[in-house]
Write an enzyme that holds these catalytic residues in place. Structure first.
Site, PDB file in Angstrom:
ATOM      1  N   SER A  47     -17.529  45.667  39.529  1.00  0.00           N
ATOM      2  CA  SER A  47     -17.980  45.338  40.977  1.00  0.00           C
ATOM      3  C   SER A  47     -17.741  46.638  41.747  1.00  0.00           C
ATOM      4  O   SER A  47     -18.200  46.737  42.919  1.00  0.00           O
ATOM      5  CB  SER A  47     -16.293  44.320  41.155  1.00  0.00           C
ATOM      6  OG  SER A  47     -16.090  43.278  40.102  1.00  0.00           O
ATOM      7  N   TYR A 136     -13.800  40.006  31.339  1.00  0.00           N
ATOM      8  CA  TYR A 136     -13.635  40.232  32.644  1.00  0.00           C
ATOM      9  C   TYR A 136     -12.949  39.135  33.229  1.00  0.00           C
ATOM     10  O   TYR A 136     -13.891  38.168  33.949  1.00  0.00           O
ATOM     11  CB  TYR A 136     -14.086  40.574  33.546  1.00  0.00           C
ATOM     12  CG  TYR A 136     -14.574  41.782  34.462  1.00  0.00           C
ATOM     13  CD1 TYR A 136     -13.538  41.586  34.953  1.00  0.00           C
ATOM     14  CD2 TYR A 136     -15.348  41.589  35.415  1.00  0.00           C
ATOM     15  CE1 TYR A 136     -13.124  41.980  36.538  1.00  0.00           C
ATOM     16  CE2 TYR A 136     -14.738  42.613  36.933  1.00  0.00           C
ATOM     17  CZ  TYR A 136     -14.622  42.329  37.465  1.00  0.00           C
ATOM     18  OH  TYR A 136     -14.017  43.096  38.080  1.00  0.00           O
ATOM     19  N   LYS A 164      -9.056  42.046  31.525  1.00  0.00           N
ATOM     20  CA  LYS A 164      -8.560  42.416  32.623  1.00  0.00           C
ATOM     21  C   LYS A 164      -8.907  41.629  33.351  1.00  0.00           C
ATOM     22  O   LYS A 164      -9.617  40.406  33.537  1.00  0.00           O
ATOM     23  CB  LYS A 164     -10.780  43.022  32.631  1.00  0.00           C
ATOM     24  CG  LYS A 164      -9.973  43.637  34.533  1.00  0.00           C
ATOM     25  CD  LYS A 164     -11.540  44.855  34.846  1.00  0.00           C
ATOM     26  CE  LYS A 164     -11.796  45.851  35.899  1.00  0.00           C
ATOM     27  NZ  LYS A 164     -11.651  44.312  37.295  1.00  0.00           N
TER      28      LYS A 164
END
Length: 295
Positions: A47, A136, A164
């Site tokens: 991101s 993620y 994550k």
């Protein structure tokens, strides 16, 4: 293998030239800078890198440039997430070819994919390469939240290595680590690093660690040494800066602070807004009062 993943990783920002192209040389300079500052690894094309504003070619070239600059010194995790499974597999295969240590992927977003479709997406990516995978989990952005049941299904693939965890659900983080101690769990929200560590995270992956690597590592080191009071003290300092960074846009602010250290990043890609003069002044103040004194 799992024990090798811990500590503080920077979710790398993307430098641009004055013409708005990706500046690979400046990116490699950042990699070397962060290694000198003691960071333990890199999270690439996430991101923070403005990944979904980058072309396929740019994403593929970025991981190549990072691996080349890193030269095997630290761990490199490449984010390969995309809405399309085929596109994500393409990124994963390129990451493997370039020499990345592991891959990570956000769940496919925008469309309301079913739980089974999301599970299959991850299984397909994991089966496409020999690289370990970090799921993620970022429900605020993806609209999908990892559950213990989904994780149990994904664990059937030997390539799953961890998560994550970019969520404020610290109970879920603790449950994942307690029920699956063999998995690596990364804390994702920089402002909650100390909380994540206390709840069982093995380390943190964050945006602000690009511009505050020493301070972030002080939080981690204090926790590892068992000094919770000091951990909290350093987190307070980190958050003093993060509060201003968030006010003016995380990616633009992180790049602005790095420019104070001699980098040339040339802002962020549209539709992200450029840094304001007011923001520059406030960030300069936080740089002098918080960041520099804690180096």
């Amino acid at each position: 293998m799992n024990a090798e993943y811990h500590g503080i990783y920077a979710a790398l920002v993307t430098p641009y030239t004055s013409e708005g192209k990706v500046d690979y040389k400046e990116l490699q300079k950042l990699v070397n800078y962060l290694i000198e500052k003691g960071l333990d690894g890199f999270y690439v094309n996430g991101s923070t890198a403005e990944a979904f504003l980058l072309s396929e070619e740019e994403r593929n070239n970025i991981i190549k440039a990072v691996v080349e600059a890193n030269a095997g010194r630290k761990k490199v995790i490449c984010h390969v997430g995309a809405i399309s499974t085929d596109q994500a597999i393409g990124y994963a295969k390129n990451a493997e070819k370039c020499g990345a240590d592991a891959v990570s992927a956000i769940s496919p977003f925008y469309y309301k994919f079913s739980e089974q479709e999301i599970i299959q997406y991850y299984q397909d990516i994991m089966s496409a390469t020999g690289l370990p995978m970090f799921i993620y989990n970022f429900p605020n952005f993806s609209g999908f939240s990892l559950t213990e049941e989904i994780l149990e299904k994904l664990k059937q693939n030997k390539n799953l290595i961890g998560v994550k965890f970019t969520s404020s659900d610290m109970f879920l983080l603790e449950q994942i680590k307690t029920l699956h101690p063999e998995l690596v769990v990364w804390n994702g929200f920089d402002e909650m690093l100390s909380a994540g560590l206390i709840m069982g995270a093995d380390g943190g992956i964050g945006s602000t660690y690009n511009c505050m690597p020493e301070l972030a590592h002080k939080v981690y080191d204090a926790f590892v040494s068992g000094d919770i009071a000091k951990t909290h003290k350093f987190q307070e300092k980190l958050n003093q800066a993060i509060k201003v960074i968030c006010k003016y846009g995380v990616f633009a602010s992180v790049k602005e602070i790095l420019e104070m250290d001699g980098f040339a990043f040339h802002g962020v890609r549209r539709p992200f807004a450029p840094m304001t003069e007011e923001g520059k002044r406030e960030l300069q103040k936080i740089y002098k009062e918080v960041i520099v004194p804690n180096r």
